[in-house]
Design a protein around this motif. Structure first.
Motif, PDB file in Angstrom:
ATOM      1  N   HIS A 142       0.829  -1.214   0.000  1.00  0.00           N
ATOM      2  CA  HIS A 142       0.000   0.000   0.000  1.00  0.00           C
ATOM      3  C   HIS A 142       0.861   1.262   0.000  1.00  0.00           C
ATOM      4  O   HIS A 142       0.559   2.227   0.696  1.00  0.00           O
ATOM      5  N   ASN A 143       1.925   1.236  -0.730  1.00  0.00           N
ATOM      6  CA  ASN A 143       2.827   2.377  -0.778  1.00  0.00           C
ATOM      7  C   ASN A 143       2.625   3.117  -2.097  1.00  0.00           C
ATOM      8  O   ASN A 143       3.200   2.770  -3.131  1.00  0.00           O
ATOM      9  N   GLU A 201       3.449   6.112  -2.920  1.00  0.00           N
ATOM     10  CA  GLU A 201       4.635   6.844  -3.380  1.00  0.00           C
ATOM     11  C   GLU A 201       5.529   5.934  -4.227  1.00  0.00           C
ATOM     12  O   GLU A 201       6.043   6.328  -5.256  1.00  0.00           O
ATOM     13  N   ARG A 241      -1.096   0.323   6.379  1.00  0.00           N
ATOM     14  CA  ARG A 241      -1.821   1.392   5.681  1.00  0.00           C
ATOM     15  C   ARG A 241      -2.840   2.056   6.617  1.00  0.00           C
ATOM     16  O   ARG A 241      -3.079   3.263   6.547  1.00  0.00           O
ATOM     17  N   THR A 280       3.618   8.684   7.935  1.00  0.00           N
ATOM     18  CA  THR A 280       4.239   8.364   6.638  1.00  0.00           C
ATOM     19  C   THR A 280       4.819   6.957   6.715  1.00  0.00           C
ATOM     20  O   THR A 280       5.511   6.620   7.673  1.00  0.00           O
ATOM     21  N   VAL A 281       4.510   6.171   5.701  1.00  0.00           N
ATOM     22  CA  VAL A 281       5.000   4.788   5.707  1.00  0.00           C
ATOM     23  C   VAL A 281       5.899   4.567   4.500  1.00  0.00           C
ATOM     24  O   VAL A 281       5.549   4.929   3.378  1.00  0.00           O
ATOM     25  N   THR A 282       7.084   4.018   4.726  1.00  0.00           N
ATOM     26  CA  THR A 282       7.949   3.647   3.591  1.00  0.00           C
ATOM     27  C   THR A 282       8.283   2.181   3.700  1.00  0.00           C
ATOM     28  O   THR A 282       8.376   1.619   4.794  1.00  0.00           O
ATOM     29  N   TRP A 283       8.471   1.585   2.552  1.00  0.00           N
ATOM     30  CA  TRP A 283       8.711   0.130   2.477  1.00  0.00           C
ATOM     31  C   TRP A 283      10.011  -0.106   1.746  1.00  0.00           C
ATOM     32  O   TRP A 283      10.164   0.326   0.608  1.00  0.00           O
ATOM     33  N   GLU A 297      11.998  -2.743   0.035  1.00  0.00           N
ATOM     34  CA  GLU A 297      11.789  -4.085  -0.510  1.00  0.00           C
ATOM     35  C   GLU A 297      13.013  -4.976  -0.285  1.00  0.00           C
ATOM     36  O   GLU A 297      12.894  -6.155   0.047  1.00  0.00           O
ATOM     37  N   THR A 348       0.961  -5.781   5.135  1.00  0.00           N
ATOM     38  CA  THR A 348       1.974  -5.774   6.186  1.00  0.00           C
ATOM     39  C   THR A 348       1.279  -5.397   7.496  1.00  0.00           C
ATOM     40  O   THR A 348       0.706  -4.314   7.611  1.00  0.00           O
ATOM     41  N   THR A 353       3.807  14.023   3.953  1.00  0.00           N
ATOM     42  CA  THR A 353       4.748  14.470   2.935  1.00  0.00           C
ATOM     43  C   THR A 353       5.486  13.266   2.369  1.00  0.00           C
ATOM     44  O   THR A 353       5.851  12.362   3.119  1.00  0.00           O
ATOM     45  N   PRO A 354       5.701  13.251   1.073  1.00  0.00           N
ATOM     46  CA  PRO A 354       6.412  12.111   0.510  1.00  0.00           C
ATOM     47  C   PRO A 354       7.838  12.066   1.031  1.00  0.00           C
ATOM     48  O   PRO A 354       8.531  13.078   1.055  1.00  0.00           O
ATOM     49  N   SER A 355       8.248  10.946   1.489  1.00  0.00           N
ATOM     50  CA  SER A 355       9.616  10.827   2.000  1.00  0.00           C
ATOM     51  C   SER A 355      10.440   9.998   1.018  1.00  0.00           C
ATOM     52  O   SER A 355       9.927   9.509   0.035  1.00  0.00           O
ATOM     53  N   VAL A 360      11.570   7.365  -0.842  1.00  0.00           N
ATOM     54  CA  VAL A 360      11.082   6.001  -1.039  1.00  0.00           C
ATOM     55  C   VAL A 360      12.237   5.131  -1.493  1.00  0.00           C
ATOM     56  O   VAL A 360      12.968   5.481  -2.405  1.00  0.00           O
ATOM     57  N   SER A 361      12.389   4.052  -0.828  1.00  0.00           N
ATOM     58  CA  SER A 361      13.491   3.167  -1.190  1.00  0.00           C
ATOM     59  C   SER A 361      13.074   2.267  -2.345  1.00  0.00           C
ATOM     60  O   SER A 361      12.010   1.669  -2.318  1.00  0.00           O
TER      61      SER A 361
END
Lengths: 140, 205
Positions: free
Chosen positions: A106-107, A109, B69, B78-81, B83, B126, B162-164, B166-167
């Motif tokens: 659910h990302n 970005e 989410r 803000t959530v970043t994943w 991979e 997740t 805010t968009p951080s 993203v990896s």
């Protein structure tokens, strides 16, 4: 005597220039392959963010030209078609790799970022196709 | 000979896909283990408003788990994943918490800690522990009978998403990483050889 030498040098230079132009006109396919391998591929590799994936496109198109046994002009069209197709395949493959996990996580970005990066291969393929078509059209 | 060569090339081209398939993380455990139960009737209230998740909260080892989410939407975090390392980072204000999937290690504000039950993937979502996440992000948590109340402070409410960074450190299969430059080099050699052959032909004629 000096004037004679100068004239001979000019004649020799003109002959060389004309020889090179003849070669370019006769073997435009090799020139374009050289362009793809020496200019486009390194440029894409170092500029594009998807690096090696987008670089598959010019390398693949060059290989299509290298193994093709068509006449130079037809070869250019084949290379253009291969570049387009490869670009699309690489983009779709990359999207599948990135977008799937991104949606699962659910990302949003990452979905956007992934699309913007993976689209580079398609853009490279289309640009190569446009350049090769233009060169081919100019020669006919 | 030619056919063998083309079959070899075809197999070479197909190999990355096979490698890529093997390298795709398959962490989504769709089977509920004995320690997990679905808490359908549990109400989660954030600042007085009930927030519903499309996946019901789960309870594992006594901890309430919600999809990451849900945390980002309900708490405006803000959530970043990542991979590559399979890490979920939840940030709110100046605070952050990082969950390593299926690992009891948690990084709270750049400090490693151990937790009772790790974050995990359930039905492709997740799942992270709600109380632990909320508390470490500076929110207050009150547990009632069948309800969990989460209170956000004012500056947390005002914070916008805010968009951080993203990896996207997706590892390329080695055959692609090294195969493409190799193909480029061989192609270049092949081209120079063809040009040399052409030059010899012109010279002889």
């Amino acid at each position: 005597m000096k004037g004679e030498i100068q004239r001979m040098k000019e004649v020799s230079l003109n002959a060389k220039r004309s020889g090179l132009m003849d070669f370019i006109e006769a073997r435009i396919d090799l020139v374009m392959i050289l362009f793809l391998l020496l200019i486009v591929a390194p440029l894409v590799y170092f500029v594009a963010r998807s690096t090696v994936w987008a670089a598959i496109v010019p390398v693949g198109a060059a290989w299509a030209g290298l193994i093709s046994k068509e006449v130079p002009q037809e070869k250019l069209i084949t290379m253009g078609g291969v570049a387009q197709g490869l670009g699309l395949v690489v983009t779709l493959f990359g999207l599948g790799q990135v977008i799937g996990p991104a949606i699962a996580a659910h990302n949003v970005e990452m979905v956007g970022y992934g699309v913007s990066i993976k689209i580079e291969a398609t853009i490279t393929g289309l640009l190569i196709s446009v350049i090769l078509s233009a060169v081919s059209a100019r020669l006919s | 000979m030619k056919r063998t060569f083309f079959i070899f090339i075809f197999l070479l081209l197909m190999a990355p896909y096979a490698f890529a398939q093997n390298e795709t993380p398959v962490g989504a455990s769709k089977i509920l283990d004995a320690n997990i139960s679905v808490a359908k009737d549990l109400k989660i209230i954030v600042d007085g408003k009930e927030v519903k998740s499309d996946v019901p909260p789960l309870v594992k080892y006594g901890l309430v788990y919600v999809p990451v989410r849900f945390v980002s939407e309900a708490m405006n975090a803000t959530v970043t994943w990542d991979e590559q390392h399979r890490v979920v980072k939840v940030s709110l204000g100046g605070k952050s918490i990082e969950f390593f999937i299926e690992s009891s290690l948690v990084n709270v504000n750049s400090k490693d800690e151990k937790m009772l039950a790790p974050a995990f993937i359930y039905q492709d979502r997740t799942m992270v522990p709600l109380e632990l996440t909320a508390l470490n992000l500076g929110a207050s948590v009150e547990k009632g009978k069948g309800t969990i109340n989460i209170g956000l402070s004012k500056n947390q409410q005002a914070q916008t998403k805010t968009p951080s960074g993203v990896s996207l450190n997706m590892p390329n299969p080695p055959i692609i990483e090294y195969g493409v430059p190799l193909l480029w080099f061989i192609g270049l050699l092949f081209l120079f050889f063809t040009m040399f052959k052409e030059w010899l032909k012109n010279k002889n004629s």
